[in-house]
Design a protein around this motif. Structure first.
Motif, PDB file in Angstrom:
ATOM      1  N   LEU A   1       0.804  -1.218   0.000  1.00 33.41           N
ATOM      2  CA  LEU A   1       0.000   0.000   0.000  1.00 33.41           C
ATOM      3  C   LEU A   1       0.840   1.272   0.000  1.00 33.41           C
ATOM      4  O   LEU A   1       0.422   2.295  -0.550  1.00 33.41           O
ATOM      5  N   ILE A   2       2.002   1.237   0.631  1.00 33.60           N
ATOM      6  CA  ILE A   2       2.913   2.384   0.644  1.00 33.60           C
ATOM      7  C   ILE A   2       4.339   1.873   0.449  1.00 33.60           C
ATOM      8  O   ILE A   2       4.634   0.714   0.759  1.00 33.60           O
ATOM      9  N   PRO A   3       5.254   2.712  -0.050  1.00 32.40           N
ATOM     10  CA  PRO A   3       6.621   2.241  -0.324  1.00 32.40           C
ATOM     11  C   PRO A   3       7.445   2.079   0.960  1.00 32.40           C
ATOM     12  O   PRO A   3       7.809   3.060   1.619  1.00 32.40           O
ATOM     13  N   LEU A   4       7.743   0.848   1.332  1.00 32.90           N
ATOM     14  CA  LEU A   4       8.503   0.567   2.548  1.00 32.90           C
ATOM     15  C   LEU A   4       9.965   0.230   2.280  1.00 32.90           C
ATOM     16  O   LEU A   4      10.775   0.266   3.206  1.00 32.90           O
TER      17      LEU A   4
ATOM     18  N   LYS B   1      -6.147  10.969   3.285  1.00 38.30           N
ATOM     19  CA  LYS B   1      -6.430   9.538   3.424  1.00 38.30           C
ATOM     20  C   LYS B   1      -5.871   8.833   2.194  1.00 38.30           C
ATOM     21  O   LYS B   1      -6.310   9.049   1.073  1.00 38.30           O
ATOM     22  N   VAL B   2      -4.849   7.991   2.411  1.00 39.29           N
ATOM     23  CA  VAL B   2      -4.194   7.303   1.300  1.00 39.29           C
ATOM     24  C   VAL B   2      -5.034   6.124   0.839  1.00 39.29           C
ATOM     25  O   VAL B   2      -5.341   5.971  -0.345  1.00 39.29           O
ATOM     26  N   ILE B   3      -5.406   5.289   1.810  1.00 36.88           N
ATOM     27  CA  ILE B   3      -6.156   4.084   1.460  1.00 36.88           C
ATOM     28  C   ILE B   3      -6.733   3.443   2.715  1.00 36.88           C
ATOM     29  O   ILE B   3      -6.197   3.594   3.813  1.00 36.88           O
ATOM     30  N   GLU B   4      -7.848   2.774   2.542  1.00 37.79           N
ATOM     31  CA  GLU B   4      -8.355   1.856   3.567  1.00 37.79           C
ATOM     32  C   GLU B   4      -8.648   0.533   2.873  1.00 37.79           C
ATOM     33  O   GLU B   4      -9.460   0.480   1.944  1.00 37.79           O
ATOM     34  N   LYS B   5      -7.943  -0.484   3.306  1.00 34.56           N
ATOM     35  CA  LYS B   5      -8.097  -1.779   2.660  1.00 34.56           C
ATOM     36  C   LYS B   5      -8.029  -2.874   3.717  1.00 34.56           C
ATOM     37  O   LYS B   5      -7.050  -2.975   4.462  1.00 34.56           O
TER      38      LYS B   5
ATOM     39  N   SER C   1      -5.861   1.100   7.601  1.00 32.22           N
ATOM     40  CA  SER C   1      -6.200   2.425   7.116  1.00 32.22           C
ATOM     41  C   SER C   1      -4.952   3.298   7.231  1.00 32.22           C
ATOM     42  O   SER C   1      -4.272   3.271   8.264  1.00 32.22           O
ATOM     43  N   ILE C   2      -4.630   4.053   6.169  1.00 29.46           N
ATOM     44  CA  ILE C   2      -3.375   4.807   6.123  1.00 29.46           C
ATOM     45  C   ILE C   2      -3.645   6.245   5.713  1.00 29.46           C
ATOM     46  O   ILE C   2      -4.343   6.509   4.730  1.00 29.46           O
TER      47      ILE C   2
END
Length: 626
Positions: free
Chosen positions: A204-207, A350-354, A358-359
């Motif tokens: 979901l995000i670059p780690l 709000k980036v995403i909720e999946k 939630s991010i």
């Protein structure tokens, strides 16, 4: 001949007086070196204990042989054997104090207000409550497993608590297997394990591109989230309150994972503004929606521009879980709506909720946020720019948004962009480039890095185990720019960089901009950790800094409390201070030696190396863990 001898004697006396004026009392050690060279190397034997022995090669330090007299290896001795009957040692405390945390004492905490969890915040002992005894290890204490084995295993005798293995059995936090604990990596919201949970986040995000290096894990449990972030080169500071679940922070540190006792209550967290790339809460039980979102405002303060906040657990995905959480759908929906509203008021996106995740993402600057608040008069307001956003030691939370440094470019990261990891560690930090740390410039930062290369090379000679994986948890009690920690990155260890609140320069923000971790601390008080949680303690100039501020004996007793048996201490200071410290250290059953500076024997600064001896508390019928 007599005249000639008299003349030589007068010349020698003149030189002695001149050197004494130049060097002062702190130069006595050097004075004897020089006079010894003039007078057939006749150095008084009483000064040999200071590391002042003359050598045929003056460029070589006494430290090269110091490892022969100090043993850094792990032995698990059965008992401490007295070697010097003339020294009066400190007595062991009662075994009931084996897990004593002076500023998080449960009995003392009950005297304080329960509102906003104030009773679980730091409340340190009064003068008449201070202990002048040695905190005893449990009777069956063993030297912890080495990293990386320690991530998955710990000795039961070191933390004899089975509560979590029962209470969190289904969630796979911890399991008891014979004489040891095993940590399967599970968590309340990640039943498949922390590794799989982090993989879900990485989708979901670059780690893994180096942009995210520092993280804060609120309500960490046994810090499995932080433990499995390490393999991705992300360093998390995990925290949880004392005894919400028995000894969870102690378990984290026993595993070799950074953690600290702490709580989101009425005060700021002990970190500077813009410290973390990522903040995480997995069912951390923090009421984010209460007090008008005050706790999310604090997360915003410590979150770097463009940083992420990750929430899993109630109320996220409440439509699936509301029955199991034993709450109504209306209640959970209202909680999530409240969190969403606070996030918007902070100008987060709000980036995403999946699924269960939630991010949100913090803006890279406040250009649009200021316009939004001017037009809509939305609350909370932006805090006064006169407030020091980095100030965080016993400072109350404020219901306002911490302002980001000004920028006129909507595409510019406020405060300055950071390099990706690992380049970040040695790149000049934005706070230094922008001149926000008084009297520290780019050249000084680079010089400090070079100094630490030389110092670490010297430390490897006087403490050979430093480069062999012997020390996992390390603390630098007076970290300055984090040069010691940065030079240790090549080894399988991590460093808690402590910036004393009395230090001349408040540099913790610089340390975080380097991708390192740390905290503020007043060393006249206890540190927020359990006993026996660090393998090595380093400090340069700390005792000179605190001389006349508080009792140096109490600082040393606190060091003994948090240092593991057979742990090592490396102190840098002037000769007078180190000899004073050494006398106290010997009373704590430490084996000590003062050795030369890396620049050689003529430098007035010396290094004290000490090893804490192995001993354990004795069981008694009425001893209970506190």
């Amino acid at each position: 001949m007599a005249k000639e001898n008299t003349g030589q004697h007068q010349q020698t006396e003149a030189r002695r007086k001149k050197l004494t004026l130049i060097l002062g009392v702190s130069g006595l050690c050097i004075l004897f070196y020089v006079l010894g060279a003039w007078q057939n190397n006749n150095v008084p034997a009483s000064y040999s204990k200071m590391g002042c022995e003359t050598k045929s090669n003056p460029s070589s330090s006494t430290s090269s042989s110091s490892s022969e007299s100090l043993d850094f290896k792990s032995h698990n001795q059965d008992e401490f054997k007295e070697t010097n009957q003339t020294i009066k040692h400190f007595e062991p405390c009662d075994l009931s104090l084996s897990e004593y945390t002076p500023c998080e004492d449960r009995q003392r905490g009950r005297k304080f207000d329960r509102n906003m969890m104030k009773y679980r915040e730091r409340h340190c002992p009064s003068k008449d409550e201070l202990l002048y005894c040695l905190i005893p290890p449990p009777p069956n204490y063993k030297i912890p497993f080495k990293w990386p084995q320690s991530r998955d295993y710990a000795w039961y005798g070191n933390i004899p608590h089975k509560e979590l293995s029962v209470e969190k059995a289904v969630q796979n936090w911890i399991q008891v297997e014979g004489d040891r604990f095993r940590f399967p990596g599970g968590g309340t919201m990640f039943p498949r394990g922390a590794d799989a949970y982090i993989d879900d986040i990485a989708r979901l995000i670059p780690l893994t591109n180096g942009g995210i290096r520092t993280a804060i894990d609120t309500g960490c449990g046994v810090a499995s989230f932080g433990a499995y972030l390490l393999k991705r080169d992300i360093m998390a500071v995990s925290f949880a309150p004392r005894d919400t679940h028995e000894a969870q922070v102690q378990f984290a540190l026993e595993r070799g994972v950074p953690a600290i006792i702490g709580i989101m209550g009425s005060r700021r967290l002990p970190y500077p503004a813009r410290a973390f790339d990522l903040a995480h809460c997995s069912r951390c039980l923090i009421p984010w929606f209460k007090n008008d979102g005050l706790y999310l405002m604090e997360v915003d303060r410590v979150l770097r521009p463009g940083g992420y906040w990750i929430l899993s657990g109630p109320p996220i995905n409440w439509k699936q879980y509301w029955r199991g959480w034993e709450r109504t759908e209306e209640d959970l929906k209202q909680e999530q709506d409240s969190i969403e509203d606070v996030a918007k008021s902070l100008c987060w996106k709000k980036v995403i909720e999946k699924g269960d995740l939630s991010i949100w993402q913090k803006p890279i600057n406040h250009i649009d946020c200021k316009k939004l608040k001017q037009n809509n008069k939305s609350v909370p307001p932006i805090c006064s720019s006169s407030d020091n956003a980095d100030s965080a030691w016993y400072k109350d939370l404020e219901p306002c948004v911490t302002p980001l440094p000004n920028t006129n470019n909507p595409e510019e990261s406020a405060g300055g962009a950071l390099e990706d990891w690992p380049d970040r560690a040695f790149a000049v930090p934005p706070r230094i480039i922008r001149g926000t740390i008084q009297d520290i410039n780019t050249e000084m930062f680079r010089e400090d890095n070079e100094v630490w290369k030389e110092r670490i090379a010297h430390y490897k000679k006087i403490v050979p185990e430093l480069s062999r994986g012997r020390f996992r948890n390390i603390m630098d009690m007076n970290a300055y720019l984090g040069g010691f920690a940065a030079s240790m990155l090549k080894y399988p260890s991590w460093v808690m960089n402590v910036v004393p609140v009395h230090a001349d320069k408040q540099t913790l923000g610089v340390i975080y901009e380097r991708g390192l971790i740390g905290t503020y601390q007043d060393w006249c008080e206890g540190f927020s950790t359990y006993p026996r949680t660090y393998d090595m303690i380093h400090a340069g100039g700390l005792f000179t800094l605190y001389d006349n501020r508080c009792n140096l004996t109490l600082i040393l007793l606190e060091m003994d409390r948090i240092l593991r048996p057979e742990g090592t201490v490396v102190l840098r200071d002037n000769v007078e201070m180190l000899t004073k410290v050494e006398k106290i250290a010997k009373r704590m059953k430490w084996n000590t030696q003062i050795v030369d500076h890396e620049k050689g024997p003529y430098n007035p600064e010396k290094i004290l190396v000490a090893v804490k001896t192995y001993w354990t508390g004795q069981p008694s019928n009425n001893s209970n863990n506190n």
